[in-house]
Scaffold this active site. Structure first.
Site, mmCIF file in Angstrom:
data_model
loop_
_atom_site.group_PDB
_atom_site.id
_atom_site.type_symbol
_atom_site.label_atom_id
_atom_site.label_comp_id
_atom_site.label_asym_id
_atom_site.label_seq_id
_atom_site.Cartn_x
_atom_site.Cartn_y
_atom_site.Cartn_z
ATOM 1 N N LYS A 166 0.817 -1.205 0.000
ATOM 2 C CA LYS A 166 0.000 0.000 0.000
ATOM 3 C C LYS A 166 0.853 1.258 0.000
ATOM 4 O O LYS A 166 0.470 2.291 -0.560
ATOM 5 C CB LYS A 166 -0.927 -0.001 1.212
ATOM 6 C CG LYS A 166 -2.060 -1.004 1.105
ATOM 7 C CD LYS A 166 -2.943 -0.962 2.342
ATOM 8 C CE LYS A 166 -4.100 -1.945 2.221
ATOM 9 N NZ LYS A 166 -4.966 -1.948 3.416
ATOM 10 N N THR A 168 3.817 1.496 -1.410
ATOM 11 C CA THR A 168 4.592 1.638 -2.650
ATOM 12 C C THR A 168 3.757 1.482 -3.919
ATOM 13 O O THR A 168 4.211 1.847 -5.015
ATOM 14 C CB THR A 168 5.718 0.585 -2.671
ATOM 15 O OG1 THR A 168 5.121 -0.726 -2.628
ATOM 16 C CG2 THR A 168 6.636 0.754 -1.477
ATOM 17 N N THR A 172 2.713 -7.759 -4.536
ATOM 18 C CA THR A 172 3.545 -8.926 -4.254
ATOM 19 C C THR A 172 2.730 -10.187 -4.519
ATOM 20 O O THR A 172 1.605 -10.333 -4.025
ATOM 21 C CB THR A 172 4.026 -8.905 -2.786
ATOM 22 O OG1 THR A 172 4.709 -7.679 -2.549
ATOM 23 C CG2 THR A 172 4.928 -10.071 -2.499
ATOM 24 N N HIS A 557 35.175 16.302 86.856
ATOM 25 C CA HIS A 557 35.993 16.763 85.733
ATOM 26 C C HIS A 557 35.597 18.187 85.331
ATOM 27 O O HIS A 557 35.197 18.451 84.203
ATOM 28 C CB HIS A 557 35.858 15.807 84.544
ATOM 29 C CG HIS A 557 36.561 14.500 84.747
ATOM 30 N ND1 HIS A 557 35.924 13.374 85.194
ATOM 31 C CD2 HIS A 557 37.875 14.151 84.584
ATOM 32 C CE1 HIS A 557 36.789 12.374 85.285
ATOM 33 N NE2 HIS A 557 37.979 12.816 84.924
ATOM 34 N N ASP A 598 41.062 18.390 79.934
ATOM 35 C CA ASP A 598 39.723 17.813 80.089
ATOM 36 C C ASP A 598 38.624 18.825 79.758
ATOM 37 O O ASP A 598 37.484 18.682 80.211
ATOM 38 C CB ASP A 598 39.514 17.292 81.517
ATOM 39 C CG ASP A 598 39.854 15.814 81.659
ATOM 40 O OD1 ASP A 598 39.833 15.120 80.626
ATOM 41 O OD2 ASP A 598 40.145 15.368 82.788
#
Length: 848
Positions: A166, A168, A172, A557, A598
């Protein structure tokens, strides 16, 4: 002599002789000369009758074709011409198998090839390709089944599709076709259509077709191998170069992408590409939402990324690679910018799909410009668009590649190369993100440090409490003469002898914390380092005050402990005569480190930090608290108005920092047992030396020995409370125990663990016994060896032994009480057992 006819007749009647003759007699040069001539087909319709030698000429011609360096399509065209001629087909075609967007498809490559057609007329322009998926038609069936077919009547075949007819206008009727494979992968399909002079292709035609299909396979495989080598080469170069570049630039994603993409531009093989960077903001600022909520602005209705962000390209980087290379950076691109106006980048950002589009001008979904996009005259033909996704699976940008250089559409291999690049770029965003996080963390640290310094740094008013320049000179400290400041500062701080600073039995209890700051300043003046190293009086005062504020208000501490360690270091250097081994700079650093040793202690030990997974434990792998104290002390050095070492030369300052490392890390008792044997060897070596100079040289000329002694001095200073007079030591021991018990309480409540006896307040009665054990196991060695090393330090060892005697006495009293209780309990049990026996009862058996 035989004539031509008789020879031909003989050879025809004796084929075995003919074969043996040609095998032995016909020279290679003759065959080569014969085959070297170009084959001239006079009558194609009668070619089925050509001799075997002419067929060999065709084969030889095809082999020569394979040796030439030319496009695959050109070689394939000649093969198709020969096949068409041999099987007497009306025409032949070649369809290539490729994939785009993950979907396999077939496309016309060479179309309507006849024995006499021209290559240029048969080569399909990429923009005129007939493209269809592999599930359509007989050609699609061949690509999937991978088997050849000979179909006498296509109308009778259910797989036949007239889709191409279709397009081209061709009809076939019958077909001879077969796929070309690379292993199990289809590369293309060769098709011969409509037998000339017949209704179908014969078995002989099929055999000839399959025979010469081998040449088509060789051509296709040769091209495929070369192409895949090029693909893999480009892929590896893209990854290698992009990898090298993304790690060169970590500052931001924009520069990273730019460097990587620009470097790999030659391997992408496209005419142009652009990168759109997406805004990563997921939530708008509250003030940006006000106009929407008020109804003044329409809510956003556009596309959103998979993670819910509005698709907003804040920048486009455009790379033009044709002719003169050019790079354009478009910040805040408008919606109608040519790179965005089609809507494809937004679509890809929204769905995170790869979009590979050919002949975009014919596309109806996206609105690509069909004319030149800018002044360069660039026209968009094919587009490959990919999302750039990071490791979080967020779309951070969109990369769009335009027009493959050879004019063909982008294929699956192009998708894989660019996808590898964009994936790598997306993953490399992690580098930028990590770098950004590191920067932000550093900035937060600097801000936190600034806040900390603001809170802990001594204020001008606090400095004035000691310096008193306002009252004395009616001037601020920075406006006063430094020598006058030194005199004033000396006058405002107590003399060393008045507070027993040079005595090992020094006690801080009679002094206030403010007095201790002044005493600390006096230590530096007594060392003679203030004027020698040009320490500004204001800086020294502020530093000393700031160190005091750096200690937390905890049970043991705290600042008083910090000061006591600094005073003991000062006393060991001066009274203990250990200063002879050290320079003035060493002494300056050692006393300063002792005061800071510390700083910012939390009242819990390293083990607790590890168990609780505290940030400090995560930051420091070993000597956790000690490294924190060290970092804090170095932070003070980094502050210009707190750095008492600011006027030292660079090398001197580096020495001071190293000595801080040695002194403060050495207070970790976990390291004590590693260093005491080395210290003992030094003592053993110096004790027999009769000459004092020899001992000084032995120590002071060896930096390592100096550091070992220095580290042991820090341990002796840290534990020095155990050597104080009993009335001082007993109070300090209770403070230490109270802090330990507080940690034990935390271990029970927070960590849900039972503390060790030393931390367990339920075992407070065992304190004397534990103190004796601590003295024997840890402390005794330190002061015994120091008293051997320098007899001037013997008072510390004597104080230790005296305190041990007191603790032993208390431990014995406690043990006597325990023994008395145990004896009383035993007597009670014996009496109970006696009554049980007399009454006929036994604990071990019962008589029924």
């Amino acid at each position: 002599m035989a004539d031509k006819d008789s020879v031909e007749k003989y050879l025809e009647n004796n084929p075995q002789f003919a074969k043996e003759y040609y095998d032995k007699k016909v020279r290679v040069e003759v065959i080569t000369a014969a085959f070297a001539e170009n084959l001239d087909i006079k009558d194609p319709s009668s070619f089925k009758d050509v001799s075997q030698i002419q067929e060999a000429t065709i084969i030889f011609d095809l082999i020569k074709e394979l040796q030439t360096e030319q496009a695959m399509e050109k070689s394939m065209h000649k093969v198709l011409q020969r096949i068409c001629l041999l099987v007497n087909a009306d025409r032949c075609s070649y369809f290539i198998v490729r994939a785009r967007n993950g979907i396999p498809e077939l496309a016309t490559c060479l179309f309507d090839v006849t024995p006499t057609s021209k290559y240029e007329n048969n080569l399909v322009n990429p923009f005129a390709e007939i493209v269809f998926p592999t599930d359509i038609g007989i050609v699609g069936q061949l690509a999937t089944s991978k088997k050849g077919v000979n179909i006498p009547d296509v109308k009778q075949n259910p797989k036949f599709s007239d889709f191409v007819d279709k397009q081209t206008g061709y009809t076939t009727k019958n077909m001879l076709a077969a796929p070309i494979l690379s292993g199990k992968d289809p590369l293309g399909v060769v098709m011969a259509l409509n037998k000339v002079g017949g209704t179908e292709f014969s078995k002989l035609d099929e055999d000839l077709f399959n025979k010469y299909l081998n040449f088509a396979s060789v051509v296709a495989l040769q091209h495929y191998t070369k192409y895949m080598w090029n693909v893999e080469s480009r892929r590896s170069q893209v990854l290698l170069w992009s990898a090298s570049k993304v790690f060169e630039e970590l500052t931001d994603i924009e520069r990273q992408f730019h460097k990587a993409l620009y470097t790999v531009r030659t391997y992408l093989q496209c005419e142009r590409y652009s990168v759109g960077l997406l805004d990563m903001t997921k939530e708008k600022e509250f003030y940006d939402e006000w106009p929407v909520k008020l109804g003044d602005v329409e809510p956003y209705k556009g596309p959103k990324t998979p993670d819910g962000r509005e698709v907003n390209f804040y920048k486009i980087i455009d790379y033009l690679l044709e002719a003169k290379e050019e790079i354009k950076v478009i910040p805040g691109p408008p919606a109608d910018h040519w790179a965005l106006v089609s809507g494809l980048p937004s679509y890809v950002a929204e769905n995170a799909f790869i979009c590979n589009m050919m002949n975009v001008a014919a596309d109806d979904y996206f609105t690509f410009q069909k004319v030149a996009v800018d002044e360069t005259g660039f026209i968009i033909k094919n587009v490959l668009c990919l999302p750039i996704v990071n490791k979080k699976e967020e779309v951070v940008g969109v990369a769009t590649f335009f027009n493959r250089k050879d004019g063909k559409p982008f294929d699956e291999q192009d998708e894989q190369i660019t996808e590898a690049l964009t994936q790598f770029l997306g993953w490399s965003v992690l580098n930028c993100d990590t770098y950004d996080k590191l920067n932000r963390t550093e900035w937060k640290r600097e801000i936190a440090q600034e806040m900390l310094m603001y809170q802990t740094r001594a204020t001008l008013a606090e400095v004035q409490e000691i310096l008193n320049t306002k009252e004395k000179f009616d001037m601020e400290p920075e406006d006063c003469d430094q020598k006058e400041m030194y005199k004033l500062l000396r006058a405002n701080i107590p003399e060393a002898k008045d507070v027993d600073l040079l005595e090992f039995h020094f006690s801080d209890f009679p002094l206030s914390e403010f007095d201790l700051i002044k005493c600390g300043i006096r230590c530096f003046f007594e060392l003679g380092v203030v004027e020698k190293f040009k320490v500004p009086a204001e800086i020294l005062t502020r530093w000393m005050y700031t160190v005091r504020k750096g200690y937390r208000d905890i049970t043991y501490h705290n600042w008083r402990h910090g000061f006591n360690v600094g005073q003991t270091m000062f006393c060991l250097l001066q009274t203990g005569r250990l200063r002879k081994y050290y320079s003035d700079l060493d002494a300056f650093a050692m006393v300063a480190a002792a005061f800071c040793h510390d700083i910012d202690h939390r009242g819990t030990n390293n083990l607790y930090q590890t168990k609780s997974a505290s940030p400090l434990a995560k930051l420091h792998g070993s000597s956790i608290l000690e490294r924190h104290h060290l970092e804090y002390s170095k932070t003070l050095m980094g502050e210009e108005n707190l750095n008492i070492f600011q006027n030292l030369q660079k090398r001197q300052f580096e020495t001071v920092q190293h000595l801080h490392d040695v002194c403060i890390i050495a207070t970790d008792l976990a390291l004590y047992f590693k260093k005491r044997t080395m210290f003992q060897k030094i003592v053993d070596a110096t004790e027999p030396m009769g000459d004092e100079k020899e001992a000084i040289a032995y120590v002071s000329n060896n930096p390592t020995r100096k550091e070992i002694i220095m580290a042991m001095m820090m341990t002796g200073c840290d534990l020095s409370a155990i050597t104080k007079p009993w009335e001082v030591q007993s109070k300090v021991a209770l403070m230490v125990a109270a802090e330990f018990w507080e940690q034990g309480d935390l271990e029970r409540e927070v960590l849900q663990q039972e503390p060790i006896p030393m931390m367990d307040r339920n075992k407070s009665d065992e304190l004397p016994k534990m103190q004796c054990g601590f003295i024997d196991f840890v402390c005794s060695f330190v002061y015994k060896e120091f008293s051997r090393f320098h007899k001037e330090i013997t008072p510390m060892f004597d104080g230790l032994n005296n305190n041990r005697a007191h603790w032993k006495e208390l431990a014995d009293v406690y043990q006597a009480k325990l023994d008395a209780i145990a004896n009383e309990k035993k007597k009670l049990e014996e009496a109970e057992n006696k009554k049980d026996v007399e009454g006929g009862k036994s604990k071990t058996c019962t008589i029924f």
